[in-house]
Motif scaffolding. Sequence first.
Motif, PDB file in Angstrom:
ATOM      1  N   UNK A  17       7.680 -11.685  17.722  1.00 53.90           N
ATOM      2  CA  UNK A  17       8.309 -12.979  17.965  1.00 53.90           C
ATOM      3  C   UNK A  17       9.005 -12.968  19.322  1.00 53.90           C
ATOM      4  N   UNK A  18       8.379 -13.584  20.309  1.00 53.96           N
ATOM      5  CA  UNK A  18       8.926 -13.530  21.666  1.00 53.96           C
ATOM      6  C   UNK A  18      10.264 -14.265  21.751  1.00 53.96           C
ATOM      7  N   UNK A  19      10.390 -15.386  21.056  1.00 50.40           N
ATOM      8  CA  UNK A  19      11.622 -16.177  21.160  1.00 50.40           C
ATOM      9  C   UNK A  19      12.822 -15.405  20.611  1.00 50.40           C
ATOM     10  N   UNK A  20      12.681 -14.845  19.416  1.00 54.34           N
ATOM     11  CA  UNK A  20      13.786 -14.084  18.833  1.00 54.34           C
ATOM     12  C   UNK A  20      14.140 -12.878  19.675  1.00 54.34           C
ATOM     13  N   UNK A  21      13.111 -12.207  20.209  1.00 54.61           N
ATOM     14  CA  UNK A  21      13.340 -11.004  21.013  1.00 54.61           C
ATOM     15  C   UNK A  21      14.096 -11.339  22.302  1.00 54.61           C
ATOM     16  N   UNK A  22      13.634 -12.355  23.017  1.00 49.11           N
ATOM     17  CA  UNK A  22      14.261 -12.671  24.308  1.00 49.11           C
ATOM     18  C   UNK A  22      15.654 -13.259  24.099  1.00 49.11           C
ATOM     19  N   UNK A  23      15.796 -14.071  23.054  1.00 45.74           N
ATOM     20  CA  UNK A  23      17.118 -14.628  22.749  1.00 45.74           C
ATOM     21  C   UNK A  23      18.136 -13.514  22.538  1.00 45.74           C
ATOM     22  N   UNK A  24      17.727 -12.491  21.777  1.00 47.73           N
ATOM     23  CA  UNK A  24      18.600 -11.343  21.493  1.00 47.73           C
ATOM     24  C   UNK A  24      18.935 -10.588  22.783  1.00 47.73           C
ATOM     25  N   UNK A  25      17.912 -10.254  23.552  1.00 48.69           N
ATOM     26  CA  UNK A  25      18.161  -9.442  24.755  1.00 48.69           C
ATOM     27  C   UNK A  25      19.011 -10.204  25.769  1.00 48.69           C
ATOM     28  N   UNK A  26      18.808 -11.507  25.886  1.00 51.34           N
ATOM     29  CA  UNK A  26      19.651 -12.291  26.793  1.00 51.34           C
ATOM     30  C   UNK A  26      21.111 -12.259  26.344  1.00 51.34           C
ATOM     31  N   UNK A  27      21.327 -12.180  25.037  1.00 50.88           N
ATOM     32  CA  UNK A  27      22.701 -12.061  24.528  1.00 50.88           C
ATOM     33  C   UNK A  27      23.402 -10.857  25.134  1.00 50.88           C
ATOM     34  N   UNK A  28      22.671  -9.733  25.255  1.00 50.60           N
ATOM     35  CA  UNK A  28      23.263  -8.555  25.911  1.00 50.60           C
ATOM     36  C   UNK A  28      23.576  -8.859  27.377  1.00 50.60           C
ATOM     37  N   UNK A  29      22.696  -9.612  28.018  1.00 51.20           N
ATOM     38  CA  UNK A  29      22.896  -9.901  29.439  1.00 51.20           C
ATOM     39  C   UNK A  29      24.068 -10.826  29.699  1.00 51.20           C
ATOM     40  N   UNK A  30      24.325 -11.739  28.768  1.00 55.42           N
ATOM     41  CA  UNK A  30      25.423 -12.695  28.977  1.00 55.42           C
ATOM     42  C   UNK A  30      26.792 -12.087  28.646  1.00 55.42           C
ATOM     43  N   UNK A  31      26.862 -11.222  27.627  1.00 55.15           N
ATOM     44  CA  UNK A  31      28.200 -10.707  27.316  1.00 55.15           C
ATOM     45  C   UNK A  31      28.316  -9.849  26.076  1.00 55.15           C
ATOM     46  N   UNK A  32      27.210  -9.627  25.354  1.00 59.14           N
ATOM     47  CA  UNK A  32      27.301  -8.841  24.125  1.00 59.14           C
ATOM     48  C   UNK A  32      26.862  -7.409  24.415  1.00 59.14           C
ATOM     49  N   UNK A  33      27.626  -6.678  25.207  1.00 54.20           N
ATOM     50  CA  UNK A  33      27.295  -5.275  25.462  1.00 54.20           C
ATOM     51  C   UNK A  33      28.449  -4.583  26.172  1.00 54.20           C
ATOM     52  N   UNK A  34      28.581  -3.288  25.845  1.00 55.72           N
ATOM     53  CA  UNK A  34      29.515  -2.479  26.624  1.00 55.72           C
ATOM     54  C   UNK A  34      28.763  -1.844  27.797  1.00 55.72           C
ATOM     55  N   UNK A  35      29.495  -1.158  28.667  1.00 56.60           N
ATOM     56  CA  UNK A  35      28.883  -0.503  29.827  1.00 56.60           C
ATOM     57  C   UNK A  35      29.120   1.007  29.746  1.00 56.60           C
ATOM     58  N   UNK A  36      29.143   1.500  28.516  1.00 59.64           N
ATOM     59  CA  UNK A  36      29.485   2.892  28.264  1.00 59.64           C
ATOM     60  C   UNK A  36      28.257   3.665  27.815  1.00 59.64           C
ATOM     61  N   UNK A  37      28.102   4.883  28.314  1.00 63.27           N
ATOM     62  CA  UNK A  37      27.090   5.796  27.806  1.00 63.27           C
ATOM     63  C   UNK A  37      27.620   6.326  26.469  1.00 63.27           C
ATOM     64  N   UNK A  38      27.057   5.868  25.373  1.00 63.41           N
ATOM     65  CA  UNK A  38      27.617   6.214  24.063  1.00 63.41           C
ATOM     66  C   UNK A  38      27.295   7.649  23.666  1.00 63.41           C
ATOM     67  N   UNK A  39      26.440   8.306  24.418  1.00 62.52           N
ATOM     68  CA  UNK A  39      26.156   9.713  24.161  1.00 62.52           C
ATOM     69  C   UNK A  39      27.283  10.591  24.694  1.00 62.52           C
ATOM     70  N   UNK A  40      27.828  10.199  25.859  1.00 58.75           N
ATOM     71  CA  UNK A  40      28.875  11.011  26.495  1.00 58.75           C
ATOM     72  C   UNK A  40      30.248  10.337  26.441  1.00 58.75           C
ATOM     73  N   UNK A  41      30.259   9.048  26.206  1.00 56.40           N
ATOM     74  CA  UNK A  41      31.513   8.304  26.216  1.00 56.40           C
ATOM     75  C   UNK A  41      31.951   7.878  27.602  1.00 56.40           C
TER      76      UNK A  41
END
Lengths: 582, 142
Positions: A256-280
């Motif tokens: 489903x291209x629409x659901x996939x792109x909608x989700x990934x754009x959410x990360x681009x707009x503001x739903x994401x941290x900028x931390x490497x969660x493996x190292x902190x």
Amino acid sequence: MRALHLRSIAPVLGLLLTVPALAQVEARLKVNNDRLQGTHTGGSLLLFSPDPVQRGSSLSHWDTSATPNLLMEPFATGDLPFLGLDITPGQMQDVFWGNGTLTVNIFDADPPGVGFTDPRPFPGAPGNPAATLGEARQNLFNAVLGAWANTLDSTVDVDVIVTWQDLFCAEGAGATLAAAGTTFIVPLEGGGLPGPTFFHAALAESLVGSDVTGPVADGGGDIVVFMNSAIDDQCLGAGTGWYYGLDGKAPASAFDSAGTVLHELGHGFGFSNFTNEDTGAQSGGLPGIFDLWTFDNTSGLFWDQMSDAERAQSARNVAQVTWEGPFANDAAKNTLTPGVPELVIGAPAKIAGTYNIAQAAFGGPIPAGGLTGQVACLKDGVADATNFNGCTPANNPGELAGKIALIDRGSCGFTTKVANAQNAGAIGAIVVNNAGNGVITMGGNDPTITIPSAMVGRTDGNRIRQSACGDAAAFFGGDRFQVSAQWKTAKASGEGQAVMLTKESGYFWFFSPEGIEVTVRVLNACNLDGFNNYWVFAAGMTDVEVKLTVVDTQTGQSKAYSNPLGTPFQPVLDTKAFATCP
Amino acid sequence: MSSRTRRTPVNPAQWVAMALVLTAAALPAAAVQPPPDQEQATRTVVVGKATLNWHVAQKASAPQRAELAAAFKKATEARFTGGEPYVTPKAEPSTSLGGQRMLPLPVELIHTMFVDADGQEFCSDSTAVTKAAATTSVGKDQ
């Protein structure tokens, strides 16, 4: 220095210790109808923090226990209402997006004939009556970027750069489907922030009111999107491909291209941290706006208040990391389904509390009023490291009758374990995970099982077991290193019983709970200069034969230390025990 | 069981009510407004109340984008090839035309939707995916 410290342990223990007797553990399995599925016992939305790392591991997602499924959960599902942003607009408000409208500039970064201008014919799809593949892709982006542009508010245009490329794709292996992220992270200060804080580029521009990143022609832009065009070439097998319908009803063979792109754009707009969660480690050494709302309920710290090591640990703190933003949590009240199974330990006081569980897919339901009983360990007489795996009939039915059985995961099917508990008279069963502090829904089918059962995480389960059963194996370093002791005299042999003193130190008794025989410490020396490993120390007050076994449950590596019969216990000072950092 | 200590001195609830007056850190006062985008839209689409302008990306930034795309490919392929997770070389803060400091987002932190051999679709950044690929189930159970 370390050796001196070790030698000081035994006399100190003599002054401090009172040997704990096994306690009566009072437990209640219940369904909490006041709690929403996908929230912490404290009420806030859970972020996804599995342990060990698994597919989709990232705190930049809602927890998978959220019901119904949310747009920003890590696993794509087919039941998302198309363009249903559910509680995501609330999360965007929490990071200071306004509600309203904005203008998007879509930059086609591909040469003519590729991506958005692919001339191949397109048969049409629901809501997408394009004549060519390129037009179908344009309609897709008009729809999903239109959804975001009618949700978020900014006086500054958002520049989105999109490229369609042949990314990894191999039948029988898998593929990269699509990705999106902010191009730049921009530090802002003021506005009541605790200090300089990184923001997503488009969000930062909306807050300061100017095009911070500059024109795309000069290397600027706010969000970059990668799409795998090879998916349309059926690289995953005949009949597979992107689904360009805009109704959210992709067939099983398509993505489903629409659901996939909608989700990934959410990360681009503001739903994401900028931390490497493996190292902190934080990008640029500063917290991001997402960190300021990310809260660890065990440490009581927000992510911007932690060290790198604490963040790396928190990223795997199962069901304990929450989003504390008020708008998303308010929206969740109208979205998520109530009713969460819980294990409540009433006594003893040192382990009292509410524990995260997952109810089994088989057996009886948890009664409406809950199921209350004492916890008893199912002992099946199998002499392995854990001894309580319930794979053979219990040899202590007298202890289990009318109680809730505690069983270890592993070595046989879940229904076998619970059936053995039921046959011994138990009224319910709790299975302790052996793979991290997460929980899974135990599968299986046995219509003869009528008692309810549930899984509890490894760390939580070990705490309960320590009180309810004593233990033949202790866990050091949080719950990572499992230590067991086998002893032998000329006439007898057995398993040492472990008692933990601190997170990294404990002792074993052999003949009586009053008699400490061997003390053990597993020390994290990963951050000590000149070392990058875990140390094992042991000291004893015995001359019986002893075999200590230490297992790094994260890697499966083990080490054994033996002391011969008739020899005073030889100290263990192994500063090269496990080169398995972190 | 858990301790919930609220941050101090900032009360998150107050942030929301607080008028946001934010500035870019180390921002030169005279350089707040950069020139507007110079690319001309080739087509405009109105969706609801929002406007979407379609552009062809200018050639000037193509090498930069090609570099980013190559790094992204490398980072995501590690998921399937079993290689070491990709780590973006440490970047110095760049300065926009407006004079603001900013950092490119490390490529391995770009969230990506993958599909595995078993058909499971999942989103992750690239820091954890190779570890997750190596993770095996523990114990023999259903």
